[in-house]
Write a protein that holds these residues in place. Structure first.
Motif, PDB file in Angstrom:
ATOM      1  N   LEU A  11      38.554  32.630  45.545  1.00  0.00           N
ATOM      2  CA  LEU A  11      39.041  32.155  44.253  1.00  0.00           C
ATOM      3  C   LEU A  11      38.764  33.183  43.157  1.00  0.00           C
ATOM      4  O   LEU A  11      39.591  33.392  42.256  1.00  0.00           O
ATOM      5  CB  LEU A  11      38.388  30.813  43.909  1.00  0.00           C
ATOM      6  CG  LEU A  11      38.845  29.623  44.765  1.00  0.00           C
ATOM      7  CD1 LEU A  11      37.895  28.443  44.573  1.00  0.00           C
ATOM      8  CD2 LEU A  11      40.273  29.216  44.433  1.00  0.00           C
ATOM      9  N   ALA A  12      37.611  33.832  43.230  1.00  0.00           N
ATOM     10  CA  ALA A  12      37.297  34.870  42.251  1.00  0.00           C
ATOM     11  C   ALA A  12      38.280  36.036  42.369  1.00  0.00           C
ATOM     12  O   ALA A  12      38.717  36.587  41.352  1.00  0.00           O
ATOM     13  CB  ALA A  12      35.861  35.352  42.424  1.00  0.00           C
ATOM     14  N   ASP A  13      38.642  36.425  43.595  1.00  0.00           N
ATOM     15  CA  ASP A  13      39.622  37.495  43.783  1.00  0.00           C
ATOM     16  C   ASP A  13      40.928  37.178  43.068  1.00  0.00           C
ATOM     17  O   ASP A  13      41.617  38.078  42.573  1.00  0.00           O
ATOM     18  CB  ASP A  13      39.921  37.699  45.276  1.00  0.00           C
ATOM     19  CG  ASP A  13      38.786  38.375  46.023  1.00  0.00           C
ATOM     20  OD1 ASP A  13      37.969  39.046  45.371  1.00  0.00           O
ATOM     21  OD2 ASP A  13      38.729  38.231  47.257  1.00  0.00           O
ATOM     22  N   GLU A  14      41.279  35.894  43.027  1.00  0.00           N
ATOM     23  CA  GLU A  14      42.526  35.479  42.389  1.00  0.00           C
ATOM     24  C   GLU A  14      42.360  35.234  40.885  1.00  0.00           C
ATOM     25  O   GLU A  14      43.311  34.824  40.215  1.00  0.00           O
ATOM     26  CB  GLU A  14      43.051  34.204  43.056  1.00  0.00           C
ATOM     27  CG  GLU A  14      43.479  34.422  44.496  1.00  0.00           C
ATOM     28  CD  GLU A  14      44.061  33.165  45.129  1.00  0.00           C
ATOM     29  OE1 GLU A  14      43.833  32.055  44.599  1.00  0.00           O
ATOM     30  OE2 GLU A  14      44.770  33.313  46.146  1.00  0.00           O
ATOM     31  N   GLY A  15      41.150  35.432  40.370  1.00  0.00           N
ATOM     32  CA  GLY A  15      40.918  35.211  38.951  1.00  0.00           C
ATOM     33  C   GLY A  15      40.768  33.756  38.578  1.00  0.00           C
ATOM     34  O   GLY A  15      40.831  33.406  37.395  1.00  0.00           O
ATOM     35  N   ARG A  16      40.504  32.911  39.554  1.00  0.00           N
ATOM     36  CA  ARG A  16      40.350  31.469  39.298  1.00  0.00           C
ATOM     37  C   ARG A  16      38.856  31.173  39.161  1.00  0.00           C
ATOM     38  O   ARG A  16      38.223  30.591  40.017  1.00  0.00           O
ATOM     39  CB  ARG A  16      41.008  30.673  40.428  1.00  0.00           C
ATOM     40  CG  ARG A  16      42.502  30.903  40.501  1.00  0.00           C
ATOM     41  CD  ARG A  16      43.116  30.535  41.831  1.00  0.00           C
ATOM     42  NE  ARG A  16      42.961  29.121  42.167  1.00  0.00           N
ATOM     43  CZ  ARG A  16      43.405  28.579  43.305  1.00  0.00           C
ATOM     44  NH1 ARG A  16      44.020  29.345  44.204  1.00  0.00           N
ATOM     45  NH2 ARG A  16      43.227  27.297  43.543  1.00  0.00           N
ATOM     46  N   VAL A 176      42.212  43.647  47.501  1.00  0.00           N
ATOM     47  CA  VAL A 176      42.356  42.286  46.976  1.00  0.00           C
ATOM     48  C   VAL A 176      41.511  42.070  45.724  1.00  0.00           C
ATOM     49  O   VAL A 176      41.662  41.048  45.049  1.00  0.00           O
ATOM     50  CB  VAL A 176      42.005  41.220  48.044  1.00  0.00           C
ATOM     51  CG1 VAL A 176      42.912  41.349  49.250  1.00  0.00           C
ATOM     52  CG2 VAL A 176      40.542  41.288  48.437  1.00  0.00           C
ATOM     53  N   GLN A 177      40.652  43.027  45.403  1.00  0.00           N
ATOM     54  CA  GLN A 177      39.812  42.896  44.213  1.00  0.00           C
ATOM     55  C   GLN A 177      40.280  43.785  43.055  1.00  0.00           C
ATOM     56  O   GLN A 177      39.569  43.938  42.060  1.00  0.00           O
ATOM     57  CB  GLN A 177      38.358  43.220  44.571  1.00  0.00           C
ATOM     58  CG  GLN A 177      37.773  42.228  45.561  1.00  0.00           C
ATOM     59  CD  GLN A 177      36.387  42.607  46.051  1.00  0.00           C
ATOM     60  OE1 GLN A 177      35.781  43.548  45.552  1.00  0.00           O
ATOM     61  NE2 GLN A 177      35.901  41.883  47.031  1.00  0.00           N
ATOM     62  N   LEU A 178      41.493  44.323  43.164  1.00  0.00           N
ATOM     63  CA  LEU A 178      41.978  45.234  42.124  1.00  0.00           C
ATOM     64  C   LEU A 178      41.993  44.593  40.740  1.00  0.00           C
ATOM     65  O   LEU A 178      41.685  45.246  39.742  1.00  0.00           O
ATOM     66  CB  LEU A 178      43.398  45.707  42.469  1.00  0.00           C
ATOM     67  CG  LEU A 178      43.549  46.776  43.545  1.00  0.00           C
ATOM     68  CD1 LEU A 178      45.026  47.019  43.821  1.00  0.00           C
ATOM     69  CD2 LEU A 178      42.864  48.066  43.121  1.00  0.00           C
ATOM     70  N   GLN A 194      49.713  48.362  37.457  1.00  0.00           N
ATOM     71  CA  GLN A 194      50.359  47.053  37.442  1.00  0.00           C
ATOM     72  C   GLN A 194      51.298  46.885  38.638  1.00  0.00           C
ATOM     73  O   GLN A 194      51.408  45.789  39.202  1.00  0.00           O
ATOM     74  CB  GLN A 194      51.112  46.875  36.127  1.00  0.00           C
ATOM     75  CG  GLN A 194      50.185  46.791  34.918  1.00  0.00           C
ATOM     76  CD  GLN A 194      50.924  46.895  33.599  1.00  0.00           C
ATOM     77  OE1 GLN A 194      52.145  47.063  33.562  1.00  0.00           O
ATOM     78  NE2 GLN A 194      50.189  46.801  32.490  1.00  0.00           N
ATOM     79  N   SER A 195      51.955  47.956  39.036  1.00  0.00           N
ATOM     80  CA  SER A 195      52.812  47.908  40.224  1.00  0.00           C
ATOM     81  C   SER A 195      51.992  47.628  41.480  1.00  0.00           C
ATOM     82  O   SER A 195      52.422  46.858  42.355  1.00  0.00           O
ATOM     83  CB  SER A 195      53.570  49.230  40.377  1.00  0.00           C
ATOM     84  OG  SER A 195      54.322  49.251  41.569  1.00  0.00           O
ATOM     85  N   GLY A 201      50.130  41.152  45.313  1.00  0.00           N
ATOM     86  CA  GLY A 201      50.335  39.748  44.980  1.00  0.00           C
ATOM     87  C   GLY A 201      49.307  39.222  44.005  1.00  0.00           C
ATOM     88  O   GLY A 201      48.987  38.031  44.004  1.00  0.00           O
ATOM     89  N   LEU A 202      48.807  40.107  43.158  1.00  0.00           N
ATOM     90  CA  LEU A 202      47.767  39.745  42.196  1.00  0.00           C
ATOM     91  C   LEU A 202      48.304  39.838  40.780  1.00  0.00           C
ATOM     92  O   LEU A 202      49.266  40.567  40.509  1.00  0.00           O
ATOM     93  CB  LEU A 202      46.561  40.675  42.325  1.00  0.00           C
ATOM     94  CG  LEU A 202      45.806  40.673  43.650  1.00  0.00           C
ATOM     95  CD1 LEU A 202      44.802  41.825  43.685  1.00  0.00           C
ATOM     96  CD2 LEU A 202      45.095  39.347  43.859  1.00  0.00           C
ATOM     97  N   THR A 203      47.683  39.121  39.881  1.00  0.00           N
ATOM     98  CA  THR A 203      47.915  39.269  38.450  1.00  0.00           C
ATOM     99  C   THR A 203      46.560  39.372  37.769  1.00  0.00           C
ATOM    100  O   THR A 203      45.554  38.881  38.288  1.00  0.00           O
ATOM    101  CB  THR A 203      48.690  38.072  37.861  1.00  0.00           C
ATOM    102  OG1 THR A 203      47.954  36.864  38.120  1.00  0.00           O
ATOM    103  CG2 THR A 203      50.081  37.972  38.469  1.00  0.00           C
ATOM    104  N   LEU A 204      46.541  40.005  36.613  1.00  0.00           N
ATOM    105  CA  LEU A 204      45.294  40.065  35.858  1.00  0.00           C
ATOM    106  C   LEU A 204      44.914  38.656  35.417  1.00  0.00           C
ATOM    107  O   LEU A 204      45.777  37.848  35.070  1.00  0.00           O
ATOM    108  CB  LEU A 204      45.454  40.978  34.644  1.00  0.00           C
ATOM    109  CG  LEU A 204      45.663  42.456  34.970  1.00  0.00           C
ATOM    110  CD1 LEU A 204      45.954  43.236  33.696  1.00  0.00           C
ATOM    111  CD2 LEU A 204      44.448  43.038  35.679  1.00  0.00           C
ATOM    112  N   PRO A 205      43.629  38.328  35.447  1.00  0.00           N
ATOM    113  CA  PRO A 205      43.203  36.953  35.149  1.00  0.00           C
ATOM    114  C   PRO A 205      43.604  36.503  33.758  1.00  0.00           C
ATOM    115  O   PRO A 205      43.503  37.256  32.789  1.00  0.00           O
ATOM    116  CB  PRO A 205      41.682  37.012  35.300  1.00  0.00           C
ATOM    117  CG  PRO A 205      41.423  38.197  36.159  1.00  0.00           C
ATOM    118  CD  PRO A 205      42.500  39.183  35.825  1.00  0.00           C
TER     119      PRO A 205
END
Length: 216
Positions: A11-16, A176-178, A194-195, A201-205
């Motif tokens: 969840l942290a990797d996804e910024g949640r 996955v932690q970018l 950003q690319s 498949g990530l976005t900045l939190p």
């Protein structure tokens, strides 16, 4: 506890971060004497930029495993990310002393001298020199010598981005932690970075990074 801890990491990797912190709290409630749960808590808190909680977690981790080189490594990264560089460098040298790693001790001594002369950017260049020369001290703790991290931190995006692009192309797990790695904060506005986030498949939190929880 293990399931909750690893879910917290994902969840942290996804910024949640709110969800991640809830999961890590569940993990600690299930097994408060399991050292690794505090290592994961430090990761989650660090991703959320909750410095107070992160430092409390690594100190708890150290209290449970005071002679572990890995614990001192994580303590060093916690200090480094909070800009307590003197303490970070001392922890990395302590780690090397525990492992009797003479090559790493020598590197940390060179790094300390560079830091005294030119600040933390000069220390970063010592790491980069070791990385570029593939010296022996980079092999024992490869997480301390990830090229993209140190190039980005040293303000060398033209070197950092090809390294990160290669990591993404090779499906390196570090990719996955970018979006949450503080070493890449100064790349967030870069279109190539950003690319890379989109490719993984990530976005900045979007969540606030510092949302302190009450102390236990």
């Amino acid at each position: 506890a293990a399931y909750h801890a690893w879910l917290a990491g994902l969840l942290a990797d996804e910024g949640r971060f709110s969800e991640a912190m809830s999961e890590i709290d569940r993990a600690i409630a299930d097994d408060p004497l399991w050292p690794s749960v505090y290592s994961m808590e430090a990761f989650v808190d660090g991703a959320a930029r909750d410095d107070t909680r992160m430092l409390a977690a690594v100190h708890k981790y150290l209290s449970l495993l005071p002679d572990s080189a890995y614990t001192h490594d994580q303590m060093a990264w916690a200090y480094f990310s909070t800009k307590r560089y003197d303490e970070a460098l001392a922890e990395w040298r302590k780690m090397a002393e525990i492992e009797k790693d003479t090559a790493r001790i020598a590197l940390e001594d060179r790094g300390r001298q560079a830091f005294r002369r030119g600040g933390i950017q000069a220390y970063a260049l010592v790491h980069l020199e070791a990385i570029e020369q593939h010296t022996i001290e980079t092999t024992r703790h490869p997480n301390d010598f990830i090229p993209g991290e140190w190039y980005a931190f040293a303000g060398q995006p033209n070197n950092a981005l090809p390294s990160l692009e290669q990591a993404v192309a090779m499906h390196d797990g570090e990719a996955v932690q970018l979006a949450i790695n503080p070493m890449f904060d100064n790349l967030h506005d870069n279109p190539r970075f950003q690319s890379l986030l989109r490719q993984v498949g990530l976005t900045l939190p979007d969540e606030p990074r510092h949302n302190p929880r009450p102390s236990r």
